[in-house]
Design an enzyme around this catalytic site. Structure first.
Site, PDB file in Angstrom:
ATOM      1  CG  MET A  31      61.796  55.132  27.225  1.00  0.00           C
ATOM      2  SD  MET A  31      62.025  54.061  28.660  1.00  0.00           S
ATOM      3  CE  MET A  31      63.714  53.592  28.468  1.00  0.00           C
ATOM      4  CG  LEU A  34      64.785  62.397  21.457  1.00  0.00           C
ATOM      5  CD1 LEU A  34      63.946  63.450  20.733  1.00  0.00           C
ATOM      6  CD2 LEU A  34      64.105  61.036  21.377  1.00  0.00           C
ATOM      7  CG  HIS A  38      65.443  58.156  19.624  1.00  0.00           C
ATOM      8  ND1 HIS A  38      66.493  58.435  20.473  1.00  0.00           N
ATOM      9  CD2 HIS A  38      64.730  57.162  20.228  1.00  0.00           C
ATOM     10  CE1 HIS A  38      66.418  57.676  21.544  1.00  0.00           C
ATOM     11  NE2 HIS A  38      65.368  56.888  21.424  1.00  0.00           N
ATOM     12  CG  ASP A 151      65.612  48.293  22.022  1.00  0.00           C
ATOM     13  OD1 ASP A 151      66.333  47.885  22.936  1.00  0.00           O
ATOM     14  OD2 ASP A 151      65.569  49.491  21.689  1.00  0.00           O
ATOM     15  CD  GLN A 154      61.115  48.097  22.829  1.00  0.00           C
ATOM     16  OE1 GLN A 154      61.242  48.244  24.031  1.00  0.00           O
ATOM     17  NE2 GLN A 154      61.442  49.038  21.968  1.00  0.00           N
ATOM     18  CB  SER A 187      69.286  56.856  25.687  1.00  0.00           C
ATOM     19  OG  SER A 187      68.397  57.139  24.622  1.00  0.00           O
TER      20      SER A 187
HETATM   21  O1  PAF Z   1      62.479  51.423  23.171  1.00  0.00           O
HETATM   22  C1  PAF Z   1      62.148  52.266  24.034  1.00  0.00           C
HETATM   23  O2  PAF Z   1      62.673  53.379  24.090  1.00  0.00           O
HETATM   24  C2  PAF Z   1      61.065  51.904  25.038  1.00  0.00           C
HETATM   25  O3  PAF Z   1      61.142  50.580  25.408  1.00  0.00           O
HETATM   26  C3  PAF Z   1      59.647  52.275  24.553  1.00  0.00           C
HETATM   27  C4  PAF Z   1      59.263  51.466  23.329  1.00  0.00           C
HETATM   28  C5  PAF Z   1      59.575  53.761  24.231  1.00  0.00           C
HETATM   29  C6  PAF Z   1      58.626  51.954  25.639  1.00  0.00           C
HETATM   30  O4  PAF Z   1      58.875  52.683  26.793  1.00  0.00           O
END
Ligand code: PAF
Length: 293
Positions: A31, A34, A38, A151, A154, A187
């Protein structure tokens, strides 16, 4: 490096790379805003794939109505400069209407797993994540897609979606990158003032203390959670949302950690900023990388 804004252009580039040039595509979904976390994903993608695509899209569907979608840091100029330095081949930075064209009405939901932990605190969050990741996987058609262990839930949910819907991409999950203080890079750390940033180090400190206790033989989940709560409770700027111990693969809540790796995860407010972190108990300690390493 090419910056692509249109879905169609991204799809035709991906088609050419795959079919005509037989190149391996790595996707790093982000998103933006950075940071070294990342960059560690990009570094791995660079090592593993012929072509690296980084998507930069602040996805509206994963933010709740009272969350920080409007305030979320955006700076595509800075991000693009950084990505060029890291030899990224394509930046996919679509507008919201490209990802969700007018009339879009389809969502992807991983049942069950999406309602636990972060999903319980942020209803609808994972529906937004899995939907946008599904679109990205269809548009970019990567062989590998890279996500961070920060995450953790996720990553588990995305792996499940990829299995269930037979996406071709292999999901690669890489260790958490931390500041010297132990604070996991995010972030959202940009929201913290210097005092809050210092206070936020308590999160990793508490997780490390619990891991040390686990390594010393404490496998009772309630006692480990109490230990974390007690340490965070000593920091006046911190307010716990949840602390939980779950099976690291199925997210089933655990009372006792036996043989299977367990995810000790936490969400904490430091002021108004909500931070998450985790540690896996019962696996090697490779899960921590320092931003200064
Ligand atoms: O982890 C993230 O930055 C977001 O959840 C992702 C995977 C880019 C989806 O928008």
């Amino acid at each position: 490096m090419e910056i692509i804004n249109r879905r169609k252009r991204m799809m035709s580039v991906a088609r050419r790379l795959r079919r005509e040039e037989h190149r391996t595509i790595g996707l790093v979904p982000t998103m933006g805003a950075l940071h070294e976390g990342h960059l560690s994903l990009i570094h791995e993608a660079r090592a593993l794939c012929d072509v690296v695509v980084v998507s930069v899209f602040v996805n509206p569907t994963q933010f709740g109505p009272t969350e920080d979608f409007a305030a979320y840091p955006r700076d595509l100029t800075r991000d693009s400069a950084l990505l060029a330095e890291y030899n990224v081949d394509y930046v996919f930075a679509p507008a919201a209407e490209e990802m969700y064209p007018p009339g879009a009405a389809t969502f992807v939901t991983v049942e069950g797993l999406s309602n636990e932990l972060e999903g319980a605190s942020r209803p609808g969050h994972f529906r937004g994540v899995t939907t946008v990741v599904a679109i990205l996987l269809n548009v970019v058609r990567p062989h590998f897609a890279f996500f961070g262990q920060k995450d953790a839930q996720q990553a588990i949910i995305i792996k499940q979606m990829v299995r269930d819907l037979a996406f071709e991409a292999e999901i690669v999950v890489l260790p958490i990158v931390r500041e010297q203080s132990g604070l996991a890079l995010s972030s959202r750390n940009t929201y913290l003032d210097p005092q809050q940033r210092q206070a936020a180090a308590v999160i990793n400190g508490a997780l490390l203390r619990a891991r040390a206790a686990y390594d010393d033989g404490e496998h009772n989940a309630t006692r480990l959670i109490d230990m974390v709560r007690e340490q965070i409770g000593q920091e006046p700027l911190a307010r716990i949302d949840y602390v939980s111990i779950n099976d690291a693969t199925t997210l089933e809540k655990l009372d006792k950690i036996d043989d299977q790796p367990a995810l000790l995860s936490i969400a904490v407010f430091i002021g108004k900023t909500r931070l998450i972190d985790n540690v896996v108990l019962g696996e090697s300690k490779k899960n921590v990388v320092s931003a200064n390493a």
